[in-house]
Design a protein around this motif. Structure first.
Motif, PDB file in Angstrom:
ATOM      1  N   TYR A 103       9.112  12.595  -6.645  1.00 33.86           N
ATOM      2  CA  TYR A 103       8.699  13.873  -7.227  1.00 33.86           C
ATOM      3  C   TYR A 103       9.446  15.036  -6.583  1.00 33.86           C
ATOM      4  O   TYR A 103       9.973  15.916  -7.287  1.00 33.86           O
ATOM      5  N   LEU A 104       9.510  15.051  -5.263  1.00 32.96           N
ATOM      6  CA  LEU A 104      10.190  16.150  -4.570  1.00 32.96           C
ATOM      7  C   LEU A 104      11.694  16.137  -4.858  1.00 32.96           C
ATOM      8  O   LEU A 104      12.323  17.202  -4.947  1.00 32.96           O
ATOM      9  N   ALA A 105      12.280  14.951  -5.000  1.00 28.55           N
ATOM     10  CA  ALA A 105      13.712  14.874  -5.325  1.00 28.55           C
ATOM     11  C   ALA A 105      13.998  15.509  -6.679  1.00 28.55           C
ATOM     12  O   ALA A 105      14.994  16.225  -6.855  1.00 28.55           O
ATOM     13  N   VAL A 106      13.125  15.271  -7.645  1.00 30.20           N
ATOM     14  CA  VAL A 106      13.297  15.879  -8.967  1.00 30.20           C
ATOM     15  C   VAL A 106      13.140  17.399  -8.872  1.00 30.20           C
ATOM     16  O   VAL A 106      13.884  18.160  -9.505  1.00 30.20           O
ATOM     17  N   LEU A 107      12.174  17.870  -8.075  1.00 32.47           N
ATOM     18  CA  LEU A 107      12.011  19.316  -7.905  1.00 32.47           C
ATOM     19  C   LEU A 107      13.244  19.948  -7.270  1.00 32.47           C
ATOM     20  O   LEU A 107      13.652  21.047  -7.661  1.00 32.47           O
ATOM     21  N   VAL A 108      13.826  19.265  -6.292  1.00 27.77           N
ATOM     22  CA  VAL A 108      15.055  19.781  -5.673  1.00 27.77           C
ATOM     23  C   VAL A 108      16.169  19.874  -6.714  1.00 27.77           C
ATOM     24  O   VAL A 108      16.911  20.864  -6.770  1.00 27.77           O
ATOM     25  N   ALA A 109      16.304  18.839  -7.552  1.00 28.03           N
ATOM     26  CA  ALA A 109      17.330  18.858  -8.596  1.00 28.03           C
ATOM     27  C   ALA A 109      17.084  19.996  -9.581  1.00 28.03           C
ATOM     28  O   ALA A 109      18.026  20.694  -9.994  1.00 28.03           O
ATOM     29  N   LEU A 110      15.842  20.199  -9.962  1.00 25.98           N
ATOM     30  CA  LEU A 110      15.507  21.300 -10.870  1.00 25.98           C
ATOM     31  C   LEU A 110      15.807  22.656 -10.237  1.00 25.98           C
ATOM     32  O   LEU A 110      16.306  23.572 -10.899  1.00 25.98           O
ATOM     33  N   ALA A 111      15.504  22.784  -8.943  1.00 28.94           N
ATOM     34  CA  ALA A 111      15.772  24.036  -8.249  1.00 28.94           C
ATOM     35  C   ALA A 111      17.262  24.316  -8.196  1.00 28.94           C
ATOM     36  O   ALA A 111      17.707  25.454  -8.420  1.00 28.94           O
ATOM     37  N   ALA A 112      18.045  23.288  -7.911  1.00 31.89           N
ATOM     38  CA  ALA A 112      19.498  23.454  -7.869  1.00 31.89           C
ATOM     39  C   ALA A 112      20.043  23.842  -9.239  1.00 31.89           C
ATOM     40  O   ALA A 112      20.892  24.747  -9.355  1.00 31.89           O
TER      41      ALA A 112
END
Length: 427
Positions: A103-112
């Motif tokens: 979940y956090l990895a996807v959020l990081v990708a979305l933030a980037a």
């Protein structure tokens, strides 16, 4: 599919609690559009005071803790006999850490992606996409103390529940500075207007109460429809007295509606009595319904989807808002009482359901393909390191939101998953 010897009633309670949490979060989120573009979100409690009564029903975290303790009690007791309670907690922590990494990895990708493209929607939902991680922090903590709660139950029975309630009450009294009968009359108002101070300890003590109740229920210390009616009456009277003394109406941790959650107050305990009473009162009817295979299959599926659905349901609001904005749908339906408000709520929930379904399918397929953990090595240090990292990572995402919280949280939770995976025993 659940095992034939598994009690379906606790699983059904957890599934219902999960659905209430998900739908409650979606209902509470009010997208706000200006000239057809999403610019902000309101919270339902911020614009409709009477919605506080709804939280007496949708604040089901105590129910989840209650049922989790009942389900885990026998297994943890056996672990205690073998001296393996640390490994049991490590397995539970890993069960939370592994999917949280994704979940956090996807959020990081979305933030980037948002930073590179100048996207604006992620900023609107920044804090909203991580706020629900508080539950994982709380659950990890109370489950770490489950062996201690089992010992309390064995020694004191329901007296352990009464003791926790009494200590929580003392902390509220100290917070309020109440020393006379007149001050006790307005205890809730004084608590609400005073800094928490030592009452922050209720962040632990109050959440141990439904856990202690769940163990007592499992051990047969209270049961039956009659006991359920008694607890329902206790909960209703408790809440009426709490409201009469000035405690906030809402049972969630949002400052805009008062605060019975940060830290938890005596008022929140009234909801715990209501929920424990409802568990007993509806048990005969629920067990008759669960005797059918069809409902049993639904409960089994919801149980398997529990963690993915809880983690990812808030993220569904992001594409739901984008689609609603692009299609010009009435996701901003004003305030309660205005024409179309509840129709707009129904449309918003339909969009969230539409968006969450494919996400859950992809997440479950991905998680099923991941390599499972290896047997643990002996020693407390690796488990402690993984546990601390998990707390730090969840706290970072909770406090700082998607950016930079998810990036910091991902690093810490990934480390925790690695350490716990290397040092857990097979279930």
């Amino acid at each position: 599919m659940s095992r034939p010897d598994r009690d379906p009633y606790p699983d059904a309670l957890r599934a219902c609690a999960l659905l209430v949490v998900v739908l409650g979060h979606w209902i509470a989120t009010l997208p706000r559009l200006v000239d057809g573009q999403l610019v902000d979100t309101d919270h339902l409690l911020g614009i409709w005071e009477a919605a506080g009564f709804l939280t007496w029903v949708v604040q089901v975290v105590p129910l989840f803790v209650f049922v989790s303790a009942a389900v885990s009690a026998d297994g943890v007791a056996r672990r205690l006999e073998r001296g393996e309670q640390k490994q049991w907690w490590a397995a539970r922590a890993l069960g939370l850490a592994r999917p949280t990494v994704t979940y956090l990895a996807v959020l990081v990708a979305l933030a980037a992606f948002s930073l590179l493209t100048g996207g604006r929607l992620l900023g609107v939902f920044n804090q909203s996409l991580t706020i629900h991680l508080w539950f994982l922090l709380m659950l990890l903590t109370v489950q770490a103390l489950l062996p201690w709660c089992l010992r309390l139950d064995a020694r004191f029975g329901l007296g352990a529940v009464a003791g926790l309630v009494a200590v929580a009450a003392v902390f509220d009294l100290i917070r309020a500075g109440a020393t006379s009968l007149e001050e006790l009359r307005w205890l809730g108002r004084a608590v609400s207007e005073s800094p928490a101070g030592i009452a922050w300890l209720n962040m632990l003590l109050v959440w141990l109460i439904p856990q202690q109740l769940g163990i007592a229920w499992k051990r047969g210390r209270f049961r039956g429809v009659g006991a359920g009616i008694g607890l329902l009456a206790l909960g209703a009277a408790w809440l009426l007295l709490a409201m009469g003394s000035g405690y906030p109406l809402a049972m969630v941790g949002v400052a805009l509606a008062g605060n019975n959650m940060l830290p938890p107050t005596l008022a929140l305990i009234g909801v715990m009595w209501l929920q424990a009473g409802a568990v007993l009162f509806f048990e005969p009817l629920a067990r008759r319904l669960l005797a059918g295979r069809a409902l049993g299959r639904v409960i089994a599926v919801l149980g398997a989807l529990g963690m993915p659905l809880y983690l990812w349901h808030k993220l569904a609001e992001l594409p739901a808002a984008w689609l609603g904005e692009k299609l010009g749908l009435p996701i901003d339906a004003g305030v309660p009482g205005e024409p179309g408000f509840w129709l707009g709520r129904a449309g918003w929930i339909a969009l969230c359901l539409l968006m969450v379904a494919p996400v859950i399918v992809l997440v479950v397929r991905f998680e099923l393909r991941r390599t499972r953990g290896v047997p643990a090595a002996e020693g407390m240090a690796p488990i402690l390191a993984g546990g601390v990292a998990l707390y730090v990572g969840l706290a970072a995402a909770l406090v700082w939101g998607v950016w930079p919280g998810s990036l910091l949280g991902l690093a810490a939770v990934a480390f925790a998953s690695w350490r716990l995976r290397a040092h857990q025993t097979k279930a």
